[in-house]
Every structure is written in structure tokens, then in C-alpha cells.
Scaffold this motif. Structure first.
Motif, short mmCIF file in Angstrom:
data_model
loop_
_atom_site.label_atom_id
_atom_site.label_comp_id
_atom_site.label_asym_id
_atom_site.label_seq_id
_atom_site.Cartn_x
_atom_site.Cartn_y
_atom_site.Cartn_z
N UNK A 60 41.71 44.90 35.24
CA UNK A 60 41.54 45.41 36.60
C UNK A 60 42.76 46.14 37.13
N UNK A 61 43.97 45.67 36.81
CA UNK A 61 45.18 46.29 37.35
C UNK A 61 45.42 47.69 36.77
N UNK A 62 44.81 48.02 35.62
CA UNK A 62 44.93 49.37 35.06
C UNK A 62 43.67 50.23 35.32
N UNK A 63 42.76 49.65 36.14
CA UNK A 63 41.55 50.39 36.52
C UNK A 63 41.59 50.61 38.03
N UNK A 64 40.62 50.05 38.78
CA UNK A 64 40.58 50.26 40.24
C UNK A 64 41.05 49.04 41.00
N UNK A 65 41.68 48.09 40.27
CA UNK A 65 42.20 46.89 40.93
C UNK A 65 41.19 45.76 40.90
N UNK A 66 41.61 44.64 41.48
CA UNK A 66 40.76 43.45 41.52
C UNK A 66 40.32 43.10 42.93
N UNK A 67 40.79 43.85 43.93
CA UNK A 67 40.48 43.55 45.33
C UNK A 67 39.39 44.52 45.81
N UNK A 68 38.20 44.00 46.09
CA UNK A 68 37.11 44.85 46.52
C UNK A 68 37.41 45.54 47.85
N UNK A 69 38.16 44.87 48.72
CA UNK A 69 38.48 45.45 50.02
C UNK A 69 39.34 46.70 49.86
N UNK A 70 40.18 46.76 48.85
CA UNK A 70 41.05 47.90 48.64
C UNK A 70 40.45 48.95 47.69
N UNK A 71 39.37 48.59 47.01
CA UNK A 71 38.81 49.50 46.00
C UNK A 71 38.00 50.64 46.61
N UNK A 72 37.62 50.51 47.87
CA UNK A 72 36.87 51.59 48.53
C UNK A 72 35.50 51.83 47.91
#
Length: 240
Positions: free
Chosen positions: A211-223
Motif C-alpha cells: 500500500x505505501x508504494x501504491x495509493x496508501x492504506x488510508x481510504x480518507x487520504x486516497x481520494x
């Protein structure tokens, strides 16, 4: 002196005889001429009836010929129409005008020279197993073209799924055309920048990206973009 009765009858007969002689006809002759006239009139009437009968017959023949010609023309037109081989009602077998139709299949991608024909078909991508902790690049088809360099524009087909359940979230195949973008310069997620540099053109690789090398692990920040570990299968079709 007045004539006697007997003398008068003789005179009358003489006068009628004289009249007949003067006319040149006898009573028998007059009757014969009347009979001949009657016979001639009958013959003329009979001839007229025969002519009328012939005319009526010709009209009947013409009507029959027209009817036969009309039936032949109708049958010919029926024969000229396309037949329904299935015997089904054409209106029932035809698709409804507003019936939804399947979208046309996307065109096959333009493959590099000498590439494996498998690159012309969308791959099936399954879910990963275990916990994904680091970027993993797994070659699936080895290309024979030049290696991708940092800063080049590469053209790819890809399928993206969630690593844990294999649910697809993105695919260039569904869009109907490959995607082109610069590589190694921060224009795509880090897992692509790091995982595709050095891959040869004509290759198919599997990228397992945490996740940290993709769009992250936080849905709130992933847009709205997919979060958590992801799996991509990428075909490198060109690099310039």
C-alpha cells in the motif's frame, strides 16, 4: 249499261290476274320471298349471337390469363423475398430496436515485432497469498526488446486488482487502448516507477505492490482510489 253479276266477277278476276301479271309475281312467289326474308333475318340474328358468344369467350380467356399472370407475379415476388430458414415469426426472431447490444470488442493491441502472441489477450489476474511487505516483480513473459529506461515514455496494457481478494478495479483492456506515460519520474505510483524500469519491451510482468508504494492504506487520504496492497499485470509494448 251496267254489267251483270257474273260478268262483274269475271271482270274482277281478270283485273286481279292483270294486276298480278303487271307486278310479275304470284301469291306463291310473295310467300316464298317473305319466308326467305324471315330465314335471312334468323340467320343474321344467329350469326350475331355467335359473334357475341365468341367475343364473350375471348373476354373470359383474357380475364383468366390476367388472373394467372397476377398469381405468377405474386408468387415470384414471394420467392424473391428472403425466407426465414428457422420458420419462426420474423418479428419474434428479430432483435427489438431498443434491445441493448453488447459493446464491440476492443481492437487487438499493436504488439512489438517478435512479441509473444499471448500479449494480444487480456490476462486473468488472481488474488495474492500471505502478507505483502515489499515490492515484488514476477516476470510472466520475457520480451526480446530493449530494456525500459528511466524518463522514457512507455506504452502498456495492464490489469489492476486488489491483492487480498483479486477484485479488479482498473484495466486498460476495458478502455480499449493501451496507456502511455513517462516512467521513473514520479508520474505514476512508486511501485510502477521502481518495478518497470529495466523490464524489456515485449514482456509481461506481475507487480505486487504494498500500500505505501501504491495509493496508501488510508481510504480518507486516497481520494476514492484503491488502498492497501495491489497486484498489477503489465504488458510493456513500447518504450521511447
Amino acid at each position: 249499261m251496267p254489267a251483270t253479276p257474273s260478268q262483274q266477277g269475271v271482270d274482277d278476276v281478270s283485273e286481279r290476274t292483270q294486276e298480278n301479271r303487271s307486278e310479275g309475281q304470284s301469291p306463291a312467289t310473295k310467300a316464298g320471298r317473305r319466308l326467305a326474308a324471315q330465314l335471312a333475318a334468323q340467320k343474321a340474328a344467329e350469326a350475331k349471337r355467335r359473334r357475341q358468344a365468341w367475343a364473350g369467350g375471348l373476354v373470359g380467356v383474357a380475364v383468366v390469363a390476367l388472373l394467372i399472370g397476377g398469381f405468377v407475379w405474386i408468387d415470384k415476388n414471394r420467392d424473391d423475398k428472403p425466407s426465414n430458414a428457422s420458420g419462426a415469426n420474423p418479428s419474434a426472431s428479430a432483435a427489438a430496436p431498443d434491445a441493448p447490444t453488447a459493446p464491440p470488442a476492443p481492437p487487438a493491441p499493436q504488439l512489438p515485432e517478435g512479441a509473444d502472441p499471448a500479449l494480444g489477450s487480456k490476462p486473468t489476474v488472481k488474488a495474492g497469498t500471505g502478507e505483502l511487505k515489499k515490492l515484488t516483480v514476477t516476470p510472466m513473459i520475457k520480451g526480446t526488446g530493449p530494456a525500459v529506461k528511466k524518463g522514457q515514455n512507455i506504452t502498456t496494457n495492464y490489469v489492476g486488482v486488489f491483492y487480498k481478494d483479486g477484485k479488479e478495479f482498473d484495466s486498460s483492456w476495458n478502455a480499449g487502448q493501451p496507456a502511455t506515460f513517462p516512467i521513473g519520474v514520479g508520474q505514476v505510483i512508486p511501485g510502477w516507477d521502481q518495478g518497470l524500469v529495466g523490464v524489456t519491451v515485449g514482456s509481461r510482468v506481475q507487480l505486487d505492490i504494498p500500500g505505501e508504494l501504491a495509493y496508501g492504506n488510508d481510504e480518507a487520504k486516497a481520494g476514492g482510489r484503491p488502498t492497501g496492497p495491489l497486484r498489477f499485470v503489465v504488458d510493456v509494448l513500447a518504450a521511447q
